[in-house]
Design an enzyme around this catalytic site. Structure first.
Site, PDB file in Angstrom:
ATOM      1  N   CYS A   2      45.809  25.285  51.410  1.00  0.00           N
ATOM      2  CA  CYS A   2      45.883  25.407  49.967  1.00  0.00           C
ATOM      3  C   CYS A   2      47.292  25.789  49.486  1.00  0.00           C
ATOM      4  O   CYS A   2      48.032  26.467  50.165  1.00  0.00           O
ATOM      5  CB  CYS A   2      44.905  26.446  49.420  1.00  0.00           C
ATOM      6  SG  CYS A   2      43.244  26.230  50.047  1.00  0.00           S
ATOM      7  N   ARG A  27      50.065  20.886  51.134  1.00  0.00           N
ATOM      8  CA  ARG A  27      49.279  21.942  51.775  1.00  0.00           C
ATOM      9  C   ARG A  27      47.770  21.672  51.734  1.00  0.00           C
ATOM     10  O   ARG A  27      46.991  22.402  52.353  1.00  0.00           O
ATOM     11  CB  ARG A  27      49.559  23.292  51.086  1.00  0.00           C
ATOM     12  CG  ARG A  27      51.009  23.683  51.138  1.00  0.00           C
ATOM     13  CD  ARG A  27      51.230  24.974  50.385  1.00  0.00           C
ATOM     14  NE  ARG A  27      50.569  26.069  51.052  1.00  0.00           N
ATOM     15  CZ  ARG A  27      51.096  26.774  52.034  1.00  0.00           C
ATOM     16  NH1 ARG A  27      52.300  26.503  52.458  1.00  0.00           N
ATOM     17  NH2 ARG A  27      50.426  27.758  52.580  1.00  0.00           N
ATOM     18  N   TRP A  75      42.679  22.842  50.391  1.00  0.00           N
ATOM     19  CA  TRP A  75      42.268  22.271  51.667  1.00  0.00           C
ATOM     20  C   TRP A  75      41.006  23.044  52.041  1.00  0.00           C
ATOM     21  O   TRP A  75      41.068  24.230  52.326  1.00  0.00           O
ATOM     22  CB  TRP A  75      43.363  22.470  52.711  1.00  0.00           C
ATOM     23  CG  TRP A  75      43.083  21.782  54.006  1.00  0.00           C
ATOM     24  CD1 TRP A  75      43.312  20.468  54.290  1.00  0.00           C
ATOM     25  CD2 TRP A  75      42.554  22.376  55.202  1.00  0.00           C
ATOM     26  NE1 TRP A  75      42.933  20.208  55.589  1.00  0.00           N
ATOM     27  CE2 TRP A  75      42.470  21.347  56.174  1.00  0.00           C
ATOM     28  CE3 TRP A  75      42.126  23.663  55.540  1.00  0.00           C
ATOM     29  CZ2 TRP A  75      41.988  21.573  57.456  1.00  0.00           C
ATOM     30  CZ3 TRP A  75      41.646  23.887  56.825  1.00  0.00           C
ATOM     31  CH2 TRP A  75      41.580  22.845  57.765  1.00  0.00           C
ATOM     32  N   ASN A 101      44.584  31.312  48.804  1.00  0.00           N
ATOM     33  CA  ASN A 101      44.873  30.542  50.007  1.00  0.00           C
ATOM     34  C   ASN A 101      44.573  31.451  51.192  1.00  0.00           C
ATOM     35  O   ASN A 101      45.124  32.544  51.278  1.00  0.00           O
ATOM     36  CB  ASN A 101      46.352  30.133  50.009  1.00  0.00           C
ATOM     37  CG  ASN A 101      46.809  29.617  51.356  1.00  0.00           C
ATOM     38  OD1 ASN A 101      46.034  29.000  52.076  1.00  0.00           O
ATOM     39  ND2 ASN A 101      48.053  29.877  51.708  1.00  0.00           N
ATOM     40  N   GLY A 102      43.667  31.020  52.063  1.00  0.00           N
ATOM     41  CA  GLY A 102      43.328  31.857  53.216  1.00  0.00           C
ATOM     42  C   GLY A 102      41.835  31.847  53.445  1.00  0.00           C
ATOM     43  O   GLY A 102      41.132  30.965  52.933  1.00  0.00           O
ATOM     44  N   GLU A 487      53.761  12.518  71.215  1.00  0.00           N
ATOM     45  CA  GLU A 487      54.137  12.608  69.801  1.00  0.00           C
ATOM     46  C   GLU A 487      53.947  11.256  69.090  1.00  0.00           C
ATOM     47  O   GLU A 487      53.494  11.203  67.948  1.00  0.00           O
ATOM     48  CB  GLU A 487      55.591  13.116  69.705  1.00  0.00           C
ATOM     49  CG  GLU A 487      56.189  13.204  68.316  1.00  0.00           C
ATOM     50  CD  GLU A 487      55.442  14.114  67.348  1.00  0.00           C
ATOM     51  OE1 GLU A 487      54.531  14.847  67.752  1.00  0.00           O
ATOM     52  OE2 GLU A 487      55.764  14.050  66.150  1.00  0.00           O
ATOM     53  N   LYS A 491      51.514  10.749  65.891  1.00  0.00           N
ATOM     54  CA  LYS A 491      51.973  10.189  64.604  1.00  0.00           C
ATOM     55  C   LYS A 491      51.044   9.073  64.158  1.00  0.00           C
ATOM     56  O   LYS A 491      50.645   8.996  63.010  1.00  0.00           O
ATOM     57  CB  LYS A 491      53.393   9.626  64.701  1.00  0.00           C
ATOM     58  CG  LYS A 491      54.521  10.591  64.797  1.00  0.00           C
ATOM     59  CD  LYS A 491      54.803  11.397  63.544  1.00  0.00           C
ATOM     60  CE  LYS A 491      53.927  12.599  63.425  1.00  0.00           C
ATOM     61  NZ  LYS A 491      54.274  13.833  64.007  1.00  0.00           N
ATOM     62  N   GLU A 494      47.508  10.392  63.163  1.00  0.00           N
ATOM     63  CA  GLU A 494      47.536  11.216  61.947  1.00  0.00           C
ATOM     64  C   GLU A 494      47.519  10.380  60.676  1.00  0.00           C
ATOM     65  O   GLU A 494      46.834  10.719  59.724  1.00  0.00           O
ATOM     66  CB  GLU A 494      48.823  12.065  61.909  1.00  0.00           C
ATOM     67  CG  GLU A 494      48.777  13.342  62.696  1.00  0.00           C
ATOM     68  CD  GLU A 494      50.077  14.123  62.574  1.00  0.00           C
ATOM     69  OE1 GLU A 494      49.997  15.335  62.402  1.00  0.00           O
ATOM     70  OE2 GLU A 494      51.171  13.530  62.674  1.00  0.00           O
ATOM     71  N   HIS A 510      44.521   7.019  86.653  1.00  0.00           N
ATOM     72  CA  HIS A 510      43.444   7.983  86.908  1.00  0.00           C
ATOM     73  C   HIS A 510      42.459   8.049  85.740  1.00  0.00           C
ATOM     74  O   HIS A 510      41.844   9.087  85.508  1.00  0.00           O
ATOM     75  CB  HIS A 510      44.036   9.367  87.183  1.00  0.00           C
ATOM     76  CG  HIS A 510      44.914   9.385  88.389  1.00  0.00           C
ATOM     77  ND1 HIS A 510      44.437   9.174  89.664  1.00  0.00           N
ATOM     78  CD2 HIS A 510      46.260   9.539  88.513  1.00  0.00           C
ATOM     79  CE1 HIS A 510      45.445   9.228  90.524  1.00  0.00           C
ATOM     80  NE2 HIS A 510      46.560   9.442  89.845  1.00  0.00           N
ATOM     81  N   LYS A 609      49.801  20.171  55.883  1.00  0.00           N
ATOM     82  CA  LYS A 609      51.073  20.378  56.574  1.00  0.00           C
ATOM     83  C   LYS A 609      51.165  21.767  57.167  1.00  0.00           C
ATOM     84  O   LYS A 609      51.730  21.967  58.220  1.00  0.00           O
ATOM     85  CB  LYS A 609      52.204  20.161  55.578  1.00  0.00           C
ATOM     86  CG  LYS A 609      53.551  20.327  56.197  1.00  0.00           C
ATOM     87  CD  LYS A 609      54.458  19.201  55.862  1.00  0.00           C
ATOM     88  CE  LYS A 609      55.629  19.154  56.779  1.00  0.00           C
ATOM     89  NZ  LYS A 609      55.359  18.406  57.993  1.00  0.00           N
TER      90      LYS A 609
END
Ligand code: G6P
Length: 614
Positions: A2, A27, A75, A101-102, A487, A491, A494, A510, A609
């Site tokens: 948030c 956020r 969020w 926020n939290g 990475e 990307k 996401e 394997h 983010k």
């Protein structure tokens, strides 16, 4: 996570709040809302599911007057993302509005206690519990708002950054923080509140970073007063933030992510400025000069991080072990904090975090600190929580990163880790001078090599278009390029929602090889540095199963490029710095695939983010 924003001053609050929400939308973007004390003394709350643009459409015919207000972009944690659960939340009396926020961890028990007192709840959120509790204390004990907030926060377990508006007091906002970031901006006869400085900097560069346990009383015509839970006044310096507007706008690019990919040459120059001196062949990190004793001979180094920062950590491990000969462990911060780790004052813990606010990384740092370890932070956001609790550190200085998928922060982190390994290795005498000098020169050349690579953007766009059909991707790399494969896969998943896995190339046989067929593109980082011949064998195994290979190759390579269905050439550099180049085409590929699929590149679904909750 948030984003929260507030305004009290001489301007109309609404435009400031909406602008601020747009800056903080990275956020979270499940819902958005605003509370205003309007010119006709109403406490008006407008909120809606969706993004800030949806909120703007929703308020089009509403009264948005007033010079004080708070706003929120969400969020979702507790309660599904709908307009009822959107913030701001209002108390039953209709007098208090809150944004948060939290997470309030003991919300269920508090809610039950309040319900027993006859308070009715409208939403499923933990946040509504907080505003109801504050108002209940205020009304039942006949207290002022500040005292009620102090008492309420004492009974709350969890993390919060909050701002509260009182219908009957249009000249005041009360804000408080614990484990979630909060910044107060100070202008001329006006005040701003933000989860970070980005909603504030177009009005003022003067800010106060609140600390855990701070409660700020923002009152028209008065200086900001900060108190603790016991009402003791806390002293805070007013800091100047060094971010300009251009840094947080798109600057002609269609998406922040693309802008940030293209910024990397300049960002890395900024990251190295004053730290690398090629004339005298030296890397200077002030942290190592200032804390030589703590850093030079640790028993081991543990790197804690999450997400992309964790991938940078894996590269850091190889750099530090190779050049400093110190054993390095890399841990997911979320696992480390609950693993009862054996650490003591001979250990150095490096925390890597772009935002400097990731809850798990912060908790890991606090745990390591409590056990006596020396803590080194590698952060981007100046003045962030992690940057402030560490013993020392190095900022990556890549400027604000807005796109949810991290790009320039990753290369900035790897650059700092390379400088750290070089400076430490040199100080310990574990890196030979010719190698030290060679890598310094190569590092200095990286920005121009990235520029060269970025010229391939159109070709990468073409390749990406061809492979947009795929539902699964495999990314393979070895040594320094194995974390690059991880990475690259991250990307892609996401932002395009294509399933992708990164693997060390030799591990393919394997398990993942069972997945390979003609439908599955395999991205292979197959440069001449490192285990080239072995990766060629892996490519042959892939081709034998009819998969299509996209290869990242060294410039001029004819062997792999002739085997691959598509290839991208990398400019030459030393092996240990290759991740700084190899990652660029993978960032661009993920970007173009997502654009081709019509996805929201900068605000991918379900992500945020800055993850300030567990
Ligand atoms: C989130 C972001 C990632 C980031 C991770 C760690 O998941 O979406 O891009 O890598 O958090 O964030 P940090 O700010 O600690 O680097």
């Amino acid at each position: 996570m948030c984003g929260i924003v507030g305004y009290l001053g001489k301007r109309q609050a609404y435009p400031v709040l909406i602008n601020g929400l747009k800056r903080l939308e990275y956020r979270g973007y499940d819902s958005a809302g605003v509370a205003l004390l309007t010119d006709n003394q109403e406490l008006s709350i407008y909120k809606t599911k969706g993004k800030v643009a949806d909120l703007e459409a929703f308020v089009a015919d509403k009264d948005i007057s007033g010079t004080v207000g708070i706003a929120h972009t969400r969020w979702a944690t507790h309660g599904e993302p709908n307009s009822t659960n959107a913030h701001p939340h209002i108390s039953s009396s209709g007098n208090l509005a809150i944004i948060h926020n939290g997470i309030i961890e003991n919300y269920a028990i508090l809610k039950k206690q309040l319900q027993e007192q006859g308070i009715e709840f409208k939403s499923n959120t933990d946040t509504e519990v907080l505003v109801q509790l504050i108002d209940y204390i205020r009304i039942s004990k006949n207290l002022d708002l500040l005292t009620s907030v102090r008492l309420a926060l004492r009974s709350v377990i969890g993390a919060y950054a909050i701002a509260i508006l009182d219908k009957n007091d249009p000249d005041q906002i009360i804000a408080a923080r614990k484990s979630s970031p909060l910044v107060v901006g100070i202008g001329e006869e006006e005040y701003f509140i933000g989860s970070d400085a980005s909603p504030i900097i177009e009005y003022t560069n003067k800010v106060i970073y609140l600390d855990d346990g701070d409660i700020a009383v923002i009152r028209r015509g008065q200086d900001v007063k900060v108190v603790d839970f016991d009402n003791a006044e806390m002293n805070h310096d007013i800091k100047e933030v060094d971010i300009n507007l251009a840094q947080i706008e798109k600057g002609g690019f269609p998406h922040f992510m693309l802008k940030e990919i293209f910024e990397q040459p300049d960002c890395l120059k900024d990251c190295m400025r004053g730290r690398i001196n090629v004339d005298v062949n030296k890397v200077i990190l002030s942290a190592i000069i200032d804390h030589r004793n703590a850093l030079l001979n640790p028993r081991r180094i543990i790197i804690v991080a999450c997400g992309t920062s964790w991938h940078a950590a894996l590269i850091g491990k190889q750099l530090i072990e190779n050049f400093c000969k110190i054993p390095v462990e890399v841990e997911y911060a979320s696992e480390f904090r609950y693993s009862n780790p054996v650490i003591n004052n001979q250990d150095v813990v490096i925390a890597i975090s772009q935002s400097g606010e990731t809850a798990d990384t912060l908790a890991a740092v606090e745990l390591a600190k409590s056990k006596g370890a020396f803590i080194y932070g590698i952060c981007n956001a100046i003045g962030s929580s992690i940057a402030r609790v560490t013993d020392t550190g190095s900022y990556i200085h890549v400027g604000p990163e807005i796109g949810v998928a991290s790009t320039k922060a990753f290369t900035g982190q790897v650059t700092v880790l390379a400088m750290l390994a070089l400076a430490l290795g040199n100080a310990r005498g574990t890196i030979k001078n010719p190698e030290y000098v060679k890598i310094i020169k190569a590092l200095n050349d990286i920005p121009s090599k990235i520029e060269e690579l970025l010229k391939e953007n159109d070709r990468i766009k073409e390749i990406s278009r061809i492979f947009t059909y795929a539902h699964n991707f495999l990314y393979l790399g070895r040594g320094y390029n194995y974390p690059v494969a991880l990475e690259g896969a991250l990307k892609l998943k996401e932002i395009s929602y294509i399933h992708a896995e990164g693997y060390p190339a030799a591990e393919m046989k394997h398990g993942p090889i069972a997945l390979i067929d003609e439908e599955m593109p395999v991205v292979v980082i197959a440069t001449k540095n490192g285990l080239y011949e072995k990766v060629i064998s892996n490519i042959q195994e892939i081709k034998a199963r009819h998969a299509r290979v996209i290869a990242i190759v060294s410039k001029g390579d004819e062997v792999v490029s002739s085997m691959a269905d598509a290839y991208i050439e990398l400019p030459e550099t030393v092996e240990c710095l290759e991740p700084l180049l190899a990652t660029i085409p993978l960032q661009l590929m993920a970007y173009h695939v997502a654009v081709c699929k019509g996805k929201d590149v900068d605000q991918p679904r379900n992500l945020a983010k800055s993850v300030t909750v567990e």
